[in-house]
Motif scaffolding. Structure first.
Motif, mmCIF file in Angstrom:
data_model
loop_
_atom_site.group_PDB
_atom_site.id
_atom_site.type_symbol
_atom_site.label_atom_id
_atom_site.label_comp_id
_atom_site.label_asym_id
_atom_site.label_seq_id
_atom_site.Cartn_x
_atom_site.Cartn_y
_atom_site.Cartn_z
ATOM 1 N N ASP A 80 -5.379 11.394 -4.739
ATOM 2 C CA ASP A 80 -4.141 10.776 -4.112
ATOM 3 C C ASP A 80 -4.402 9.527 -3.176
ATOM 4 O OD1 ASP A 80 -2.676 12.568 -5.336
ATOM 5 O OD2 ASP A 80 -2.656 14.027 -3.381
ATOM 6 N N TYR A 85 1.770 4.351 -2.203
ATOM 7 C CA TYR A 85 2.690 4.892 -1.154
ATOM 8 C C TYR A 85 2.171 6.403 -0.863
ATOM 9 C CZ TYR A 85 5.352 0.900 -2.653
ATOM 10 O OH TYR A 85 5.748 -0.419 -2.793
ATOM 11 N N PHE A 86 0.844 6.476 -0.726
ATOM 12 C CA PHE A 86 0.593 7.579 -0.281
ATOM 13 C C PHE A 86 0.679 8.029 1.101
ATOM 14 C CE2 PHE A 86 -3.514 9.200 1.972
ATOM 15 C CZ PHE A 86 -3.355 10.410 1.515
ATOM 16 N N LYS A 87 1.020 9.240 1.241
ATOM 17 C CA LYS A 87 1.629 9.638 2.916
ATOM 18 C C LYS A 87 0.911 10.824 3.297
ATOM 19 C CE LYS A 87 5.443 10.329 5.884
ATOM 20 N NZ LYS A 87 7.042 10.540 5.895
ATOM 21 N N ASP A 90 2.282 11.755 9.288
ATOM 22 C CA ASP A 90 3.266 10.674 9.749
ATOM 23 C C ASP A 90 3.000 9.168 9.263
ATOM 24 O OD1 ASP A 90 4.952 12.404 10.714
ATOM 25 O OD2 ASP A 90 4.222 12.136 12.868
ATOM 26 N N TYR A 91 1.720 9.268 8.677
ATOM 27 C CA TYR A 91 1.041 8.073 8.188
ATOM 28 C C TYR A 91 1.255 7.526 6.636
ATOM 29 C CZ TYR A 91 -2.261 4.245 7.129
ATOM 30 O OH TYR A 91 -3.045 3.119 6.825
ATOM 31 N N CYS A 92 2.263 6.393 6.580
ATOM 32 C CA CYS A 92 2.368 6.279 4.982
ATOM 33 C C CYS A 92 1.243 4.815 4.701
ATOM 34 C CB CYS A 92 3.868 5.781 5.088
ATOM 35 S SG CYS A 92 4.268 5.299 3.260
ATOM 36 N N ALA A 93 0.580 5.163 3.817
ATOM 37 C CA ALA A 93 -0.599 4.117 3.569
ATOM 38 C C ALA A 93 0.124 3.088 2.749
ATOM 39 C CB ALA A 93 -1.583 4.874 2.632
ATOM 40 N N GLY A 94 1.419 3.277 2.137
ATOM 41 C CA GLY A 94 1.926 2.212 1.124
ATOM 42 C C GLY A 94 0.911 1.600 0.119
ATOM 43 N N SER A 96 -1.723 -0.106 0.927
ATOM 44 C CA SER A 96 -2.897 -0.465 1.760
ATOM 45 C C SER A 96 -4.253 -0.334 1.027
ATOM 46 C CB SER A 96 -2.864 0.417 3.181
ATOM 47 O OG SER A 96 -3.192 -0.514 4.279
#
Length: 136
Positions: A80, A85-87, A90-94, A96
C-alpha cells in the motif's frame, strides 16, 4: 515535528559521512518519506536514521535507512505504501511516495519499504553518487 509529538529521533552511522553531492531529488524524496514516518509514529514512537556510503564495483551508493517504531501496531501493508492516494490515520500521501520513487529511479536510485513487525517499518533510500576522480 516528531519531537513535538513525543517521538524520539536517533541518528547512527559508521563515522562521519564524507561530503557527497546529492541532488534535490534525493532531498525531496527523503523529505516525503520523513513526512510519512511522522504520520506512522504519531503520537510517540522512535525514528532511527542510519546513513552510509556503500562502495560497489561500479559506483558508490548513498544509503539512508529510516527505521520507525510506533507505539501501537501499524495498520499498513507493504504493497500500500507506494499506492496512489495512500492514507494512514489523518495523513494522505497522495502521489508523494510514488513521485519520490520515480525521481530517485531517474537518478539510478530507489526507495524500498519493509514491514519488519506489526509496530516497526523500514524505509531504505539509495542513490548513486558521482565517482570521485583522484586529484593530481
Amino acid at each position: 515535528r516528531l519531537e513535538k509529538t513525543g517521538a524520539r529521533i536517533t541518528c547512527a552511522g559508521r563515522g562521519a559521512l564524507p561530503d557527497a553531492p546529492v541532488s534535490g531529488d534525493f532531498r525531496e524524496a527523503l523529505s516525503r518519506v520523513m513526512e510519512l514516518c511522522c504520520a506512522l509514529m504519531t503520537p510517540g514512537g522512535e525514528l532511527r536514521v542510519e546513513a552510509r556510503i556503500k562502495e560497489t564495483a561500479s559506483v558508490p551508493l548513498l544509503v539512508v535507512r529510516l527505521i520507525h517504531e510506533a507505539p501501537m501496531a501499524l495498520v499498513l501493508n507493504e504493497s500500500d505504501v507506494f499506492r496512489p492516494y495512500f492514507k494512514i490515520k489523518d495523513y494522505c500521501a497522495g502521489l508523494s511516495l510514488l513521485i519520490a520513487r520515480q525521481m530517485l529511479r531517474r537518478r539510478h536510485g530507489d526507495i524500498i519499504f519493509q514491514k519488519q513487525r506489526d509496530d516497526r517499518g523500514l524505509f531504505s533510500i539509495f542513490i548513486q553518487l558521482p565517482v570521485q576522480r583522484p586529484s593530481s
